[in-house]
Write a protein that holds these residues in place. Sequence first.
Motif, PDB file in Angstrom:
ATOM      1  N   LEU A 312       0.986  -1.137   0.060  1.00  0.00           N
ATOM      2  CA  LEU A 312       0.007  -0.054  -0.099  1.00  0.00           C
ATOM      3  C   LEU A 312       0.842   1.290  -0.041  1.00  0.00           C
ATOM      4  CD1 LEU A 312      -2.583   1.558   0.218  1.00  0.00           C
ATOM      5  CD2 LEU A 312      -2.625   1.135   2.620  1.00  0.00           C
ATOM      6  N   LEU A 313       1.785   1.238   0.611  1.00  0.00           N
ATOM      7  CA  LEU A 313       2.939   2.371   1.001  1.00  0.00           C
ATOM      8  C   LEU A 313       3.422   2.626  -0.273  1.00  0.00           C
ATOM      9  CD1 LEU A 313       4.529   2.154   4.259  1.00  0.00           C
ATOM     10  CD2 LEU A 313       2.674   3.596   3.785  1.00  0.00           C
ATOM     11  N   LYS A 314       3.738   1.762  -1.227  1.00  0.00           N
ATOM     12  CA  LYS A 314       4.351   1.998  -2.656  1.00  0.00           C
ATOM     13  C   LYS A 314       3.463   2.564  -3.488  1.00  0.00           C
ATOM     14  CE  LYS A 314       6.185  -0.732  -6.520  1.00  0.00           C
ATOM     15  NZ  LYS A 314       5.211  -0.236  -7.404  1.00  0.00           N
ATOM     16  N   LYS A 315       2.167   2.195  -3.354  1.00  0.00           N
ATOM     17  CA  LYS A 315       1.232   2.853  -4.183  1.00  0.00           C
ATOM     18  C   LYS A 315       0.933   4.238  -3.578  1.00  0.00           C
ATOM     19  CE  LYS A 315      -2.332   2.621  -7.395  1.00  0.00           C
ATOM     20  NZ  LYS A 315      -1.878   2.530  -8.803  1.00  0.00           N
ATOM     21  N   LEU A 316       0.814   4.633  -2.613  1.00  0.00           N
ATOM     22  CA  LEU A 316       0.775   6.061  -1.771  1.00  0.00           C
ATOM     23  C   LEU A 316       1.934   6.876  -2.094  1.00  0.00           C
ATOM     24  CD1 LEU A 316      -0.893   5.108   1.489  1.00  0.00           C
ATOM     25  CD2 LEU A 316      -2.156   5.721  -0.606  1.00  0.00           C
ATOM     26  N   ARG A 317       2.952   6.356  -2.182  1.00  0.00           N
ATOM     27  CA  ARG A 317       4.266   7.152  -2.716  1.00  0.00           C
ATOM     28  C   ARG A 317       4.059   7.689  -3.935  1.00  0.00           C
ATOM     29  NH1 ARG A 317       7.022   3.394   1.164  1.00  0.00           N
ATOM     30  NH2 ARG A 317       7.804   4.707   2.791  1.00  0.00           N
ATOM     31  N   LEU A 319       1.105   8.205  -5.488  1.00  0.00           N
ATOM     32  CA  LEU A 319       0.303   9.297  -5.367  1.00  0.00           C
ATOM     33  C   LEU A 319       0.909  10.657  -4.889  1.00  0.00           C
ATOM     34  CD1 LEU A 319      -3.080   7.217  -4.404  1.00  0.00           C
ATOM     35  CD2 LEU A 319      -2.337   8.095  -6.520  1.00  0.00           C
ATOM     36  N   VAL A 320       1.669  10.577  -3.738  1.00  0.00           N
ATOM     37  CA  VAL A 320       2.237  11.639  -3.051  1.00  0.00           C
ATOM     38  C   VAL A 320       2.886  12.532  -4.340  1.00  0.00           C
ATOM     39  CG1 VAL A 320       4.283  12.429  -1.729  1.00  0.00           C
ATOM     40  CG2 VAL A 320       2.604  10.877  -0.811  1.00  0.00           C
ATOM     41  N   THR A 321       3.704  11.819  -5.161  1.00  0.00           N
ATOM     42  CA  THR A 321       4.361  12.270  -6.198  1.00  0.00           C
ATOM     43  C   THR A 321       3.677  13.127  -7.182  1.00  0.00           C
ATOM     44  OG1 THR A 321       6.322  10.700  -6.257  1.00  0.00           O
ATOM     45  CG2 THR A 321       5.899  12.188  -8.356  1.00  0.00           C
ATOM     46  N   CYS A 322       2.281  12.540  -7.546  1.00  0.00           N
ATOM     47  CA  CYS A 322       1.341  13.126  -8.336  1.00  0.00           C
ATOM     48  C   CYS A 322       0.593  14.323  -7.751  1.00  0.00           C
ATOM     49  CB  CYS A 322       0.256  12.203  -8.664  1.00  0.00           C
ATOM     50  SG  CYS A 322       0.625  10.701  -9.615  1.00  0.00           S
ATOM     51  N   LEU A 323       0.411  14.011  -6.322  1.00  0.00           N
ATOM     52  CA  LEU A 323      -0.317  15.283  -5.784  1.00  0.00           C
ATOM     53  C   LEU A 323       0.651  16.503  -5.461  1.00  0.00           C
ATOM     54  CD1 LEU A 323      -2.327  13.417  -3.025  1.00  0.00           C
ATOM     55  CD2 LEU A 323      -3.336  14.861  -4.805  1.00  0.00           C
ATOM     56  N   LYS A 324       1.924  16.319  -5.649  1.00  0.00           N
ATOM     57  CA  LYS A 324       3.105  17.419  -5.334  1.00  0.00           C
ATOM     58  C   LYS A 324       3.416  18.236  -6.917  1.00  0.00           C
ATOM     59  CE  LYS A 324       5.273  16.054  -0.935  1.00  0.00           C
ATOM     60  NZ  LYS A 324       6.784  15.928  -0.747  1.00  0.00           N
ATOM     61  N   SER A 325       2.808  17.512  -7.804  1.00  0.00           N
ATOM     62  CA  SER A 325       2.842  18.001  -9.340  1.00  0.00           C
ATOM     63  C   SER A 325       1.934  19.338  -9.377  1.00  0.00           C
ATOM     64  CB  SER A 325       2.755  16.855 -10.300  1.00  0.00           C
ATOM     65  OG  SER A 325       1.118  16.731 -10.520  1.00  0.00           O
ATOM     66  N   ASP A 326       2.070  19.707 -10.659  1.00  0.00           N
ATOM     67  CA  ASP A 326       1.107  21.078 -10.822  1.00  0.00           C
ATOM     68  C   ASP A 326       0.107  20.587 -11.846  1.00  0.00           C
ATOM     69  OD1 ASP A 326       2.809  22.789  -9.398  1.00  0.00           O
ATOM     70  OD2 ASP A 326       4.144  22.816 -10.993  1.00  0.00           O
ATOM     71  N   ASP A 327      -0.078  19.323 -11.959  1.00  0.00           N
ATOM     72  CA  ASP A 327      -1.118  18.670 -13.126  1.00  0.00           C
ATOM     73  C   ASP A 327      -2.176  18.006 -12.391  1.00  0.00           C
ATOM     74  OD1 ASP A 327      -2.615  17.740 -15.162  1.00  0.00           O
ATOM     75  OD2 ASP A 327      -0.915  16.494 -15.817  1.00  0.00           O
ATOM     76  N   PRO A 328      -3.474  18.687 -12.140  1.00  0.00           N
ATOM     77  CA  PRO A 328      -4.685  18.066 -11.625  1.00  0.00           C
ATOM     78  C   PRO A 328      -5.138  16.780 -12.475  1.00  0.00           C
ATOM     79  CG  PRO A 328      -5.007  20.362 -12.037  1.00  0.00           C
ATOM     80  CD  PRO A 328      -3.649  20.084 -12.683  1.00  0.00           C
ATOM     81  N   LYS A 350      -3.727   9.490   7.370  1.00  0.00           N
ATOM     82  CA  LYS A 350      -3.106  10.660   8.089  1.00  0.00           C
ATOM     83  C   LYS A 350      -1.818  11.260   7.739  1.00  0.00           C
ATOM     84  CE  LYS A 350      -6.451  11.459  11.895  1.00  0.00           C
ATOM     85  NZ  LYS A 350      -6.465  11.719  13.508  1.00  0.00           N
ATOM     86  N   ALA A 351      -0.768   9.922   7.563  1.00  0.00           N
ATOM     87  CA  ALA A 351       0.305   9.860   7.372  1.00  0.00           C
ATOM     88  C   ALA A 351       0.588  10.233   6.065  1.00  0.00           C
ATOM     89  CB  ALA A 351       1.109   8.404   7.636  1.00  0.00           C
ATOM     90  N   PHE A 352      -0.323   9.771   5.130  1.00  0.00           N
ATOM     91  CA  PHE A 352      -0.422   9.983   3.512  1.00  0.00           C
ATOM     92  C   PHE A 352      -0.625  11.693   3.598  1.00  0.00           C
ATOM     93  CE2 PHE A 352      -3.262  10.290  -0.138  1.00  0.00           C
ATOM     94  CZ  PHE A 352      -2.215  10.307  -1.110  1.00  0.00           C
ATOM     95  N   ALA A 353      -1.573  12.102   4.092  1.00  0.00           N
ATOM     96  CA  ALA A 353      -1.714  13.664   4.174  1.00  0.00           C
ATOM     97  C   ALA A 353      -0.486  14.542   4.421  1.00  0.00           C
ATOM     98  CB  ALA A 353      -2.969  14.065   5.236  1.00  0.00           C
ATOM     99  N   LYS A 354       0.399  14.024   5.577  1.00  0.00           N
ATOM    100  CA  LYS A 354       1.221  14.621   6.082  1.00  0.00           C
ATOM    101  C   LYS A 354       2.548  14.585   4.918  1.00  0.00           C
ATOM    102  CE  LYS A 354       4.265  16.268   9.061  1.00  0.00           C
ATOM    103  NZ  LYS A 354       4.108  17.450   9.749  1.00  0.00           N
ATOM    104  N   GLU A 355       2.741  13.491   4.257  1.00  0.00           N
ATOM    105  CA  GLU A 355       3.567  13.288   3.217  1.00  0.00           C
ATOM    106  C   GLU A 355       3.448  14.182   2.115  1.00  0.00           C
ATOM    107  OE1 GLU A 355       6.456  11.504   3.082  1.00  0.00           O
ATOM    108  OE2 GLU A 355       6.017  10.571   5.310  1.00  0.00           O
ATOM    109  N   CYS A 356       2.102  14.292   1.507  1.00  0.00           N
ATOM    110  CA  CYS A 356       1.824  15.163   0.509  1.00  0.00           C
ATOM    111  C   CYS A 356       1.721  16.571   0.827  1.00  0.00           C
ATOM    112  CB  CYS A 356       0.196  14.938   0.329  1.00  0.00           C
ATOM    113  SG  CYS A 356      -0.002  13.404  -0.424  1.00  0.00           S
ATOM    114  N   GLY A 357       1.999  16.941   2.228  1.00  0.00           N
ATOM    115  CA  GLY A 357       2.136  18.493   2.267  1.00  0.00           C
ATOM    116  C   GLY A 357       0.859  19.120   2.401  1.00  0.00           C
TER     117      GLY A 357
END
Length: 588
Positions: A312-317, A319-328, A350-357
């Motif tokens: 799961l963490l692999k998948k969420l990481r 998504l973190v990269t995607c959410l930190k991009s500028d492309d909705p 909650k950890a996911f939200a923290k990683e995304c900033g």
Amino acid sequence: MTDRSTDAKAAHAPLRLAFAQHIVDKFVSAQSNAFLLHGNTKDVFPLADNGYVPLLDFLIRDLIKPDRPSGPRTVIVYDPATGIAFHNPADSRLIAREIGEERLQRILDTSRTDILTAISALRELTRLNIRVPLPDTPDKRIRKDFAIIIRHGEAVAPAARGDALLEADRLKVLTLENWFSDNRFVASSDIVLMIAETLGGVHERIVDLPYISAIKIDRPSFEERKRFIEHVGRLEQVTYGVAADHIAHSSAGLSLLSIRQIVRQASYKGEQITPEIIFEKTKEIIEKELEGHIEFPFLTYGFEKVVGASRLLKKLRELVTCLKSDDPAVMPIGILVPGANGVGKTFIYKAFAKECGWIAVVLKNIRGQYVGQTEQNWERIRSVLEAMSNVMVLYDEADTEIAGRGPHTHDVDRRLFGRILAMMSDQANRGRIVWIIITARPDKLEPDLKRSGRAGEHLPVFDSEGEEKEQFLRHVLHEAEIGPETFSPETYAEFVSLTERYFPADFDQLITELKRRRLVDKGLTQESVIEEVRDFIPSSSTRERLQQELLAVLECTSREILPPRYADVPREIIQQRLSELQASLGAR
């Protein structure tokens, strides 16, 4: 506000605020002359001279401009608490000459105690034909049109469903409906501006009238906040620790009045304003303003605190990269998070939200006990969420909080569900708001919520197994401040056996028990650990948890995050197991 005969050039003159331009466009094009303003109505608004005034003054000075020679207006303000008042005393004298001073005084006196009489009188006043001379050509007279501002629309046209409306309130609504539908009024150059905090607080018969335009006043945008921060900084002589851009970014979701409150408080204390101070105050003010319907959880950890769940963490990481991009387009709109109770769903996301900033927001207690209260709560919540950026909405226990559209669902819950779906589907929110829908019973959620375009990515959380379970057990002992190396192989094997049916929430409780034992006994030994494990009775809802786990397997949209024990099992087999289990549980 210009007369409807004003030329197109004047009609398209630039205005500072979008909602004000919307009113002008609707009025000048003869689409409407009755408006229902809702949303951020209690804020201050900018004038052309860079000053800021409340909405009432803004409407008069920036929109109506009653003393304009080519379109003079009589401005009347009606507040149910104080009655009818004239903006210009000279206008009251003009009307007194038309209807008599005694009658006018009687209307003003009664309007302070009787809403129905007040709105009936306002309607009658708009029928007067008061003509005044033009300044440049005194021999030519023109009608002095009316501009009526009605405050507290929720009291003037209170919301109700079915037959729940009192007779007095029903008459108020009917009087307004007749007034705003009257051909004479619709064809006139008069204008009525009704102000309400929420659209849900006003009766639906008024809101749905084809002759009235409901216009939302949004919370201030980034540019509007930045301009105000620079303005109030000069007035209060405060020092900003960073550029106004950073302060404006950290104050997303606040009204200008709230920003002024923060700046004045800092000025009084002699503090330097920083984004951190602004953001903390923003959370405090919004939580108070929304009366506990929104909570900002304090995120103190990221993925470093998550033990196991490597797939799961692999998948969420990713998504973190995607959410930190500028492309909705590469960002998720919503994520459905199934999984058994106590497996750590909320902890991981909650950890996911923290990683995304991103800012994490928890919604709770949205339903209200009074008529229309739920809709009003949701309007205010939506207004705040859409004014902010990079918001991750955590909706825990979603199967009980988001009802759906079933035949046994209450009308209020159906309307709330529809509003949630509409907000999730709004493309303007993509890349700005991400929904995390957490539930142990995804089968109880409507398909409309779980489909692509809403919470279309289903990423469940499962119990650890194999090496990850071993890693988790060692983490538990480490948290209890006793190392696995102090155990004999036999004792450690017994520890593993006794905790075989534990799930993360059980381990959390076990860690607490072990810490208590350490405090009482002045230390821990392998024997005392085993004693505590033997003494502790974990949850006995094994079959219910298995049902929840099988539901998570069926909902999962990513094969790579399935545990090995389920990865190669056909869905038909999983469905059969689930059906048999539900039959034994009585289809709960």
